[in-house]
Each structure stands twice: as structure tokens, then as C-alpha cells.
Design a protein around this motif. Structure first.
Motif, PDB file in Angstrom:
ATOM      1  N   GLU A 164       0.831  -1.201   0.000  1.00 38.93           N
ATOM      2  CA  GLU A 164       0.000   0.000   0.000  1.00 38.93           C
ATOM      3  C   GLU A 164       0.870   1.258   0.000  1.00 38.93           C
ATOM      4  O   GLU A 164       1.905   1.309   0.657  1.00 38.93           O
ATOM      5  N   GLN A 171      -5.665   7.975   3.786  1.00 32.95           N
ATOM      6  CA  GLN A 171      -5.976   7.369   2.494  1.00 32.95           C
ATOM      7  C   GLN A 171      -4.734   6.659   1.938  1.00 32.95           C
ATOM      8  O   GLN A 171      -3.604   7.062   2.203  1.00 32.95           O
ATOM      9  N   SER A 172      -4.981   5.609   1.184  1.00 31.74           N
ATOM     10  CA  SER A 172      -3.872   4.866   0.574  1.00 31.74           C
ATOM     11  C   SER A 172      -4.357   4.238  -0.728  1.00 31.74           C
ATOM     12  O   SER A 172      -5.552   4.252  -1.038  1.00 31.74           O
ATOM     13  N   VAL A 173      -3.411   3.685  -1.473  1.00 34.10           N
ATOM     14  CA  VAL A 173      -3.742   3.006  -2.723  1.00 34.10           C
ATOM     15  C   VAL A 173      -2.763   1.866  -2.916  1.00 34.10           C
ATOM     16  O   VAL A 173      -1.594   1.974  -2.512  1.00 34.10           O
ATOM     17  N   ARG A 240      -7.350   2.893  -9.829  1.00 36.11           N
ATOM     18  CA  ARG A 240      -6.387   3.354  -8.819  1.00 36.11           C
ATOM     19  C   ARG A 240      -5.781   4.702  -9.219  1.00 36.11           C
ATOM     20  O   ARG A 240      -5.569   5.569  -8.363  1.00 36.11           O
ATOM     21  N   TRP A 243      -8.268   7.268  -8.397  1.00 29.71           N
ATOM     22  CA  TRP A 243      -8.343   7.507  -6.961  1.00 29.71           C
ATOM     23  C   TRP A 243      -7.218   8.442  -6.513  1.00 29.71           C
ATOM     24  O   TRP A 243      -7.447   9.373  -5.735  1.00 29.71           O
ATOM     25  N   ILE A 244      -6.012   8.215  -7.019  1.00 33.98           N
ATOM     26  CA  ILE A 244      -4.887   9.105  -6.686  1.00 33.98           C
ATOM     27  C   ILE A 244      -5.191  10.524  -7.146  1.00 33.98           C
ATOM     28  O   ILE A 244      -4.925  11.502  -6.432  1.00 33.98           O
TER      29      ILE A 244
END
Length: 304
Positions: A164, A171-173, A240, A243-244
Motif C-alpha cells: 500500500e 488514504q492509501s492506494v 487506482r 483515486w490518486i
């Protein structure tokens, strides 16, 4: 008694004018810098708030750097997946050709040679590197994602997950994909992988199977599965990246809010500061003039 009063007069007058000059200098500095606070002692509470905002800005900068690295690595992943899809599509085209019953063994063998070359390119892609030089599809390993085993078959050597990447504010991805997530799948005969599928097809067309045309037909369904796994992986990577981008937009908005807060807490209003400076200079000039007049009275003259 008189001498004491005179000394006190001089002391008070000099101290007052010194304070006015210091105030004028502070206002001039505020006008020049655009900041109301030159020292923390000017307003301790406001200074503490500004330090807190500055810390938040530093953390935000570190989060932005992490997000940029994550975006770059996911972009590399997406590009590599596009190349994987192109190679699998090419193998499928070759398999359709090889399934044609009118082809000679030599023609099928030629197709098998090209497929074997594609298998080498797939391995090269699987061992791509990210922006830090680590295995793009190897999870959190620093070495190659795939190595050749004793039989010459690619074997996964990475970790079980990609790890991650923190983006800030909790928050993370997931920073990427591991090879098995899209290169390994289950066919009618059980678990397999894209490397094995392409290698076996190339070998079958070069004389490794009594029915090479049948082997080509059988491979078509598996190639479709492999292509679907890659397409699904591209969708995951795209989500993803989105999302970033969303988290980065929120970070930018919070940064703008911090700037507004910093301006409200420590910023100097040029018009207000200029007005205060004019007023301070007027008082200073009046004080200096008054001091000169009073110090020139006869009583002071006689005392001198």
C-alpha cells in the motif's frame, strides 16, 4: 527634585520615541514582506497556528511526492499491460492461422518460432522496473519478478502483494499489481499461466504435438481468458490512478484553504498597514517636535 523630574522626562520621551520608531520599522517590514508577524512574540497564539499550518504543508508536500510516484508507477503498469494485451492478441492471431488445416508442417513451425519469440517478450515485460528501479510486477521484492526454474519455465519470485502507498489523511492506494494477479489463471485442465500457455503452443506448432492444428484450436479459449485477465487488470489500474487523482485534488483544495488561513492569521493588509504606518509616523514626528520644544524651554535651559 527638579533634576529627577527632568531625567524622568528625558527617559520617558526617549523610550516613547524608540517604541514608535520600532513600530514604524515593524510596519514597514510587514508591508514589504506581506506578513504581519515578524517574530513569534508579536502574537504567540497566531504564531503557533502558523507553525501548525506550516507543518501540515510539509506533510502535504511529502504526500504529494508519494502520490506522484504512485501515479508514475501505475502509468508504467498500464503501459506494460497494454503491451501484454498486444502480444496476446498477436499470439491469438497466429493460433487462428495455425488452426487452419491447409497449412503445411513447415508453415506451422514458422508460426511456432514467432510465438516462442513472443514468449521471450512476455518474460521481459513481466520483469519491467518501476520508477525506483524495483520489479514492477514483483510486489515488494527488489529483485526480478520472474526467474527461470530448472526446466527453463518462468517462476514467480516476488511477494504476495504489491503493498500500500499512503496518500495522506488516512488514504492509501495499492501501488501496483503482482504478476500472478493477471498472468496466472485457471483453465479447463487446472491452474496455468500465460508463459506456459504461449510456450506450450509454440512447442506444439514446432513438432511437439501430433495434432498441432488441434493444439492451436485448444489454445484459443485459454488465450481469451488470458486477454480478459489483462483487460481486467487494466481496469483496476485505471481506477487506482483515478483515486490518486481524486485524493490529489482534495489535497490541493486543502492547501488552498491553508493558504487562506495563513493569510488571515499572519498576512498583512497593505492598505491597513500603510494607514497604520502613516499614523505612527505622524505621532513620532509630533513627539519629536514636542520633545524639541519642551527641551528648549527656559527652565531646561537654566538647568543646563
Amino acid at each position: 527634585m527638579t533634576s529627577v523630574s527632568t531625567a524622568a522626562f528625558f527617559e520617558r520621551s526617549m523610550r516613547s520615541m524608540a517604541e514608535l520608531r520600532a513600530r514604524a520599522e515593524s510596519l514597514q517590514g510587514a508591508i514589504g514582506s506581506g506578513q504581519r508577524l515578524a517574530r513569534g512574540s508579536d502574537d504567540p497564539v497566531a504564531a503557533a497556528q502558523l507553525r501548525g499550518l506550516a507543518r501540515a504543508e510539509r506533510f502535504s508536500g511529502a504526500d504529494a511526492d508519494a502520490a506522484a510516484r504512485g501515479q508514475a508507477d501505475l502509468a508504467l503498469t498500464d503501459s506494460a499491460l497494454g503491451d501484454f494485451a498486444a502480444y496476446v492478441t498477436r499470439v491469438k492471431e497466429l493460433a487462428i492461422q495455425a488452426a487452419n488445416a491447409t497449412l503445411t508442417p513447415a508453415q506451422r513451425a514458422g508460426i511456432g518460432v514467432e510465438i516462442a519469440q513472443v514468449q521471450g517478450e512476455l518474460l521481459r515485460l513481466a520483469n519491467s522496473r518501476d520508477s525506483a528501479g524495483h520489479a514492477l510486477f514483483g510486489g515488494e521484492t527488489a529483485g526480478p519478478a520472474y526467474v527461470l526454474d530448472a526446466s527453463g519455465r518462468p517462476s514467480y519470485a516476488g511477494t504476495a502483494s504489491a503493498g500500500e502507498l499512503p496518500l495522506g489523511d488516512g488514504q492509501s492506494v495499492t501501488r501496483g499489481l503482482t504478476g500472478p494477479e493477471f498472468l496466472h489463471f485457471t483453465g479447463p485442465a487446472g491452474p496455468t499461466d500465460l508463459f506456459t500457455l504461449v510456450r506450450d503452443l509454440g512447442a506444439a506448432l514446432q513438432g511437439g504435438s501430433p495434432d498441432p492444428a488441434g493444439a492451436a484450436r485448444d489454445a484459443l479459449g485459454l488465450l481469451d481468458q488470458g486477454l480478459e485477465a489483462i483487460t481486467t487488470a487494466q481496469t483496476v489500474v485505471g481506477s487506482r490512478m483515478n483515486w490518486i487523482e481524486l485524493v490529489s485534488e482534495r489535497r490541493t483544495q486543502r492547501g488552498e484553504q491553508r493558504e487562506d488561513q495563513q493569510s488571515a492569521i499572519g498576512g498583512a493588509d497593505p492598505a491597513e498597514m500603510l494607514s497604520a504606518l502613516k499614523q505612527t509616523m505622524a505621532v513620532l514626528e509630533a513627539s519629536q517636535a514636542s520633545f524639541v520644544r519642551l527641551s528648549g524651554l527656559s527652565l531646561f535651559a537654566m538647568l543646563r
